[in-house]
Design an enzyme around this catalytic site. Structure first.
Site, PDB file in Angstrom:
ATOM      1  NE  ARG A 103      -3.852   0.286   1.801  1.00  0.00           N
ATOM      2  CZ  ARG A 103      -4.649   0.981   2.627  1.00  0.00           C
ATOM      3  NH1 ARG A 103      -4.741   0.631   3.902  1.00  0.00           N
ATOM      4  NH2 ARG A 103      -5.340   2.027   2.199  1.00  0.00           N
ATOM      5  CB  ALA A 104       4.188   2.121  -0.291  1.00  0.00           C
ATOM      6  N   GLY A 105       2.111   2.368  -3.196  1.00  0.00           N
ATOM      7  CA  GLY A 105       2.186   2.778  -4.594  1.00  0.00           C
ATOM      8  C   GLY A 105       3.362   2.189  -5.332  1.00  0.00           C
ATOM      9  CG  LEU A 106       6.665   1.563  -3.687  1.00  0.00           C
ATOM     10  CD1 LEU A 106       7.635   1.252  -2.558  1.00  0.00           C
ATOM     11  CD2 LEU A 106       7.311   2.512  -4.697  1.00  0.00           C
ATOM     12  N   GLY A 107       3.512  -1.084  -6.418  1.00  0.00           N
ATOM     13  CA  GLY A 107       3.142  -2.289  -7.162  1.00  0.00           C
ATOM     14  C   GLY A 107       3.248  -3.566  -6.363  1.00  0.00           C
ATOM     15  CB  SER A 109      -1.330  -6.203  -5.273  1.00  0.00           C
ATOM     16  OG  SER A 109      -1.531  -5.355  -6.390  1.00  0.00           O
ATOM     17  CB  ALA A 110       1.533  -6.205  -9.828  1.00  0.00           C
ATOM     18  CB  ALA A 111       5.750  -7.302  -6.625  1.00  0.00           C
ATOM     19  CG  ASP A 152       0.905  -1.451 -10.389  1.00  0.00           C
ATOM     20  OD1 ASP A 152       1.310  -0.438 -10.993  1.00  0.00           O
ATOM     21  OD2 ASP A 152       0.386  -1.418  -9.258  1.00  0.00           O
TER      22      ASP A 152
END
Length: 324
Positions: A103-107, A109-111, A152
């Site tokens: 939840r930091a905008g760093l993708g 969930s996709a990672a 993402d």
């Protein structure tokens, strides 16, 4: 227990997978309205190992304090169930080592989805089933986000830099040399839906906001050209300009401003929020001063880390190339 997935238990590892984190270099929010965004898969991300389990597939992500089982009704459990069903790999136990926050905008969930899908595929001897793996990741992202853009997932799977538009999708762009970025964490979870809605309301009240969004899209293409030439200073200036435009759209926050200005004071040639804004993270370019930036952030009470954008000088062409 260690966050290293290889240290969890004595059972043999059946498969491994990795998914890259991502940063949006320039163009967040502009992409929603048909303009370009430039994003990069980064060297840091999520690693997963798969072992034989009992019953339904299970997942542990110690760094995020997360545990889930396939079909447990949570978004993570539903996504896990979709992945193992697609790859015909039930009954596996997955352990993840997350080197990026959620939840930091760093993708994140996709990672995670990419790493799980690759580990599951390896566990059942389907490493080469790229289309099936891609489909599993897409399904997981739809469970997490409803109608994801695809940025993402593309970054998580490829680990390269790409230009993205809604019409054209993801197209890799050339990067002349490896670039190290500083990633600063605001400590406030980002809320993409809320920030997108806020920009939509601002457009209704301030028509000139459309010009700001169009300029962000132009800067994304300028940033791609800078990467192709290895012009780090030029990229830094573009990032600074982009942050100013995002702040004008009311997407920054006191925490993000502290991180941006702290990075610049410590020697960064450019810094900006990355992602939806309001919370999440900041990225900074500070050649030779990366450790100074991290130290400045720590002194102000914020955590950060370094990550690389890989060199890919022969990939694609700026604003063109084959879809990935």
């Amino acid at each position: 227990m260690s966050d290293d997935p290889d240290s969890a238990g004595d059972d043999a590892v059946l498969g491994r997978g990795f998914g890259h984190g991502k940063v949006i270099l320039v163009g967040e929010h502009a992409v929603v309205y048909g303009h370009a965004a430039l994003a990069a898969g980064i060297s840091t991300g999520v690693s997963v190992v798969a072992r034989a389990g009992e019953g339904k597939a299970r997942l542990r992500v110690p760094a995020w304090g997360l545990e889930a089982s396939a079909g447990d009704g949570t978004p993570v459990g539903r996504a896990l169930e979709a992945i193992v069903r697609r790859l015909e790999s039930p009954g596996l136990a997955f352990e993840a080592e997350a080197r990026i926050p959620s939840r930091a905008g760093l993708g994140s969930s996709a990672a995670l989805a990419t790493a799980i899908a690759r580990a599951a595929a390896a566990a059942v001897g389907r490493d080469g089933a790229v289309e099936t793996i891609d489909g599993a990741v897409t399904t997981a992202e739809e469970i997490f986000h409803g109608s994801p853009s695809g940025i993402d997932a593309a970054a998580a799977k490829s680990g390269v830099t790409g230009r993205f538009t809604r019409a054209g999708g993801w197209r890799p762009v050339p990067v002349l040399q490896k670039i190290t970025i500083c990633v600063g964490l605001s400590g406030r979870p980002r809320d993409t839906a809320a920030q997108v809605a806020a920009v939509g309301r601002l457009r209704e009240r301030l028509p000139a906001a459309d010009d700001v969004l169009a300029l962000l899209g132009r800067l994304a293409d300028d940033a791609a050209a800078a990467l192709a030439k290895g012009d780090v200073d030029g990229l830094g200036r573009i990032m600074d300009a982009a942050h100013g435009l995002l702040a004008a759209l009311r997407l920054s926050s006191p925490e993000l401003e502290t991180l941006v200005h702290g990075a610049r004071a410590a020697g960064a040639v450019g810094a900006k929020l990355t992602g939806a804004g309001g919370g999440g993270a900041v990225i900074a370019l500070a050649p030779g001063h990366e450790r100074d930036v991290l130290a400045r952030w720590r002194a102000a009470g914020y955590e950060g880390f370094l990550a690389d954008i890989v060199a890919a000088p022969g990939v694609g062409a700026v604003g063109a190339g084959s879809a990935r």
